[in-house]
Design an enzyme around this catalytic site. Sequence first.
Site, PDB file in Angstrom:
ATOM      1  N   SER A 124       0.841  -1.198   0.000  1.00  0.00           N
ATOM      2  CA  SER A 124       0.000   0.000   0.000  1.00  0.00           C
ATOM      3  C   SER A 124       0.873   1.244   0.000  1.00  0.00           C
ATOM      4  CB  SER A 124      -0.843  -0.019   1.275  1.00  0.00           C
ATOM      5  OG  SER A 124      -1.405   1.244   1.520  1.00  0.00           O
ATOM      6  N   TYR A 149      -2.366  -1.545  10.759  1.00  0.00           N
ATOM      7  CA  TYR A 149      -2.582  -2.026   9.393  1.00  0.00           C
ATOM      8  C   TYR A 149      -1.366  -1.674   8.524  1.00  0.00           C
ATOM      9  CZ  TYR A 149      -3.892  -1.570   4.526  1.00  0.00           C
ATOM     10  OH  TYR A 149      -3.879  -1.621   3.162  1.00  0.00           O
ATOM     11  N   LYS A 153       1.777  -3.979   6.535  1.00  0.00           N
ATOM     12  CA  LYS A 153       2.219  -3.874   5.135  1.00  0.00           C
ATOM     13  C   LYS A 153       3.736  -3.676   5.075  1.00  0.00           C
ATOM     14  CE  LYS A 153      -1.714  -4.556   3.269  1.00  0.00           C
ATOM     15  NZ  LYS A 153      -1.942  -5.899   2.698  1.00  0.00           N
TER      16      LYS A 153
HETATM   17  N1  UFG Z   1     -13.196  10.481   3.565  1.00  0.00           N
HETATM   18  C1  UFG Z   1     -14.236  11.299   3.951  1.00  0.00           C
HETATM   19  N2  UFG Z   1     -15.368  10.708   4.410  1.00  0.00           N
HETATM   20  C2  UFG Z   1     -15.515   9.358   4.508  1.00  0.00           C
HETATM   21  C3  UFG Z   1     -14.449   8.541   4.108  1.00  0.00           C
HETATM   22  C4  UFG Z   1     -13.286   9.149   3.661  1.00  0.00           C
HETATM   23  O1  UFG Z   1     -14.151  12.530   3.900  1.00  0.00           O
HETATM   24  O2  UFG Z   1     -16.576   8.882   4.950  1.00  0.00           O
HETATM   25  C5  UFG Z   1     -11.959  11.096   3.046  1.00  0.00           C
HETATM   26  C6  UFG Z   1     -10.759  10.839   3.935  1.00  0.00           C
HETATM   27  O3  UFG Z   1     -10.660  11.805   4.926  1.00  0.00           O
HETATM   28  C7  UFG Z   1      -9.633  10.877   2.915  1.00  0.00           C
HETATM   29  C8  UFG Z   1     -10.267  10.404   1.601  1.00  0.00           C
HETATM   30  O4  UFG Z   1     -11.655  10.536   1.799  1.00  0.00           O
HETATM   31  O5  UFG Z   1      -9.216  12.185   2.741  1.00  0.00           O
HETATM   32  C9  UFG Z   1      -9.942   8.959   1.277  1.00  0.00           C
HETATM   33  O6  UFG Z   1     -10.233   8.165   2.414  1.00  0.00           O
HETATM   34  P1  UFG Z   1     -10.265   6.579   2.348  1.00  0.00           P
HETATM   35  O7  UFG Z   1     -10.594   6.073   3.704  1.00  0.00           O
HETATM   36  O8  UFG Z   1     -11.122   6.125   1.218  1.00  0.00           O
HETATM   37  O9  UFG Z   1      -8.782   6.225   1.924  1.00  0.00           O
HETATM   38  P2  UFG Z   1      -7.410   6.545   2.667  1.00  0.00           P
HETATM   39  O10 UFG Z   1      -6.582   7.285   1.676  1.00  0.00           O
HETATM   40  O11 UFG Z   1      -7.584   7.156   3.997  1.00  0.00           O
HETATM   41  O12 UFG Z   1      -6.868   5.078   2.922  1.00  0.00           O
HETATM   42  C10 UFG Z   1      -6.473   4.303   1.835  1.00  0.00           C
HETATM   43  C11 UFG Z   1      -6.737   2.819   2.100  1.00  0.00           C
HETATM   44  C12 UFG Z   1      -5.851   2.308   3.201  1.00  0.00           C
HETATM   45  C13 UFG Z   1      -4.431   2.717   2.967  1.00  0.00           C
HETATM   46  C14 UFG Z   1      -4.307   4.183   2.701  1.00  0.00           C
HETATM   47  C15 UFG Z   1      -2.914   4.532   2.310  1.00  0.00           C
HETATM   48  O13 UFG Z   1      -8.074   2.600   2.476  1.00  0.00           O
HETATM   49  O14 UFG Z   1      -5.933   0.908   3.184  1.00  0.00           O
HETATM   50  O15 UFG Z   1      -5.140   4.555   1.613  1.00  0.00           O
HETATM   51  O16 UFG Z   1      -2.743   5.911   2.288  1.00  0.00           O
HETATM   52  F1  UFG Z   1      -3.670   2.424   4.036  1.00  0.00           F
END
Ligand code: UFG
Length: 342
Positions: A124, A149, A153
């Site tokens: 990741s 998590y 990785k």
């Molecule tokens: N977000 C919202 N509301 C939500 C969900 C997410 O505003 O209900 C925002 C988060 O704050 C973030 C963006 O959308 O800015 C993306 O969030 P995600 O949870 O979809 O993805 P992340 O980038 O936080 O996490 C992903 C993967 C993880 C991994 C990570 C690595 O889900 O497994 O990228 O950076 F570890």
Amino acid sequence: MEILVTGGLGYIGSHTVVELLNNGFDVVIVDDLSNTERFVLNNIEEITGRKPAFYPFDLKRRDLLRQVFEAHNIQGCINFAAYKAVGESQVIPLDYYENNLFSLINILQEFRERGLSNFIFSSSCTVYGQADHMPIDENTPQKPAESTYGKTKQMGEEILQDFARAYHRKVSLLRYFNPIGAHPSGKLGELPIGVPNNLVPYVMQTAAGIREKLNIWGNDYDTPDGTPVRDYIYVVDLAKAHVAALQKLLDSGEGTQVDIYNLGTGKGSSVLEVVQAFEKANGVKVPYQICERRAGDITIAYANADKAERELGWKSDTPLEEALRTVWQWQKYLEKRKKETV
Ligand code: UFG
């Protein structure tokens, strides 16, 4: 040629199994169904016209795993089986270490004993943390992961580096950015089990009226519109990268080889841009409210994926809106399926 795909009924796993079958590989799936359902196997068969072998058990069961290796002539493995919820990993870290690392080591022990090579690991972009410069290439310095998590990785990558070095085997570490979307057939996608943590599944459920509003976790980041920026990659493009990475391992000579690739589009999109693209692509409304920042979120991450293009001949070029159309199609499929199974 038989390829072991662990977690092959999960989100990225199921899309990859389809691509492997379409490219002539035989597939052996091990999946304990802890975060998916059995109907996914039937849908893979409907899409491809081929039936993979399937074993429903937990990979911590080395005795059962050994039987799979004895029953099949496995020539490589793509290892998707892992817990993946960042927040949950902070609450039950031991379960994450046990599940994600014991299962990995069990498969590698079988590989070692049987002289097998060609192992692909789902890593990741979390290994980079908040990088100092964009875009992120494979030489961007890693930061200690904030979540358990993320640590699994990083540790998984190290275990594979050691495995390749000490036993002269070939491995590929694939660092995914943010996978989204569903299969164009409408029959595979990310199963909504519990309340979604990730952005796109939450957007999907909000548009469908299952959730009242999307919570946007902060609009005071140092980005053009204040919401965080990510590199959203279409899951079918991502699945194809696995086949290309596997083919490269299979085509290269014996001996130690560690391939590392960033898998992203090279383009960053903000949370608000994703919401707007979803609305435009599907002609639906996504009500939202701005909330406090979510703990542990980084500001910006997008890939330089040139190395994968250069060495694998692979590139993700599915536009965001097109990927988001498949998400809505998937939601419609889930609704239809729910009605039929009630
Ligand atoms: N977000 C919202 N509301 C939500 C969900 C997410 O505003 O209900 C925002 C988060 O704050 C973030 C963006 O959308 O800015 C993306 O969030 P995600 O949870 O979809 O993805 P992340 O980038 O936080 O996490 C992903 C993967 C993880 C991994 C990570 C690595 O889900 O497994 O990228 O950076 F570890």
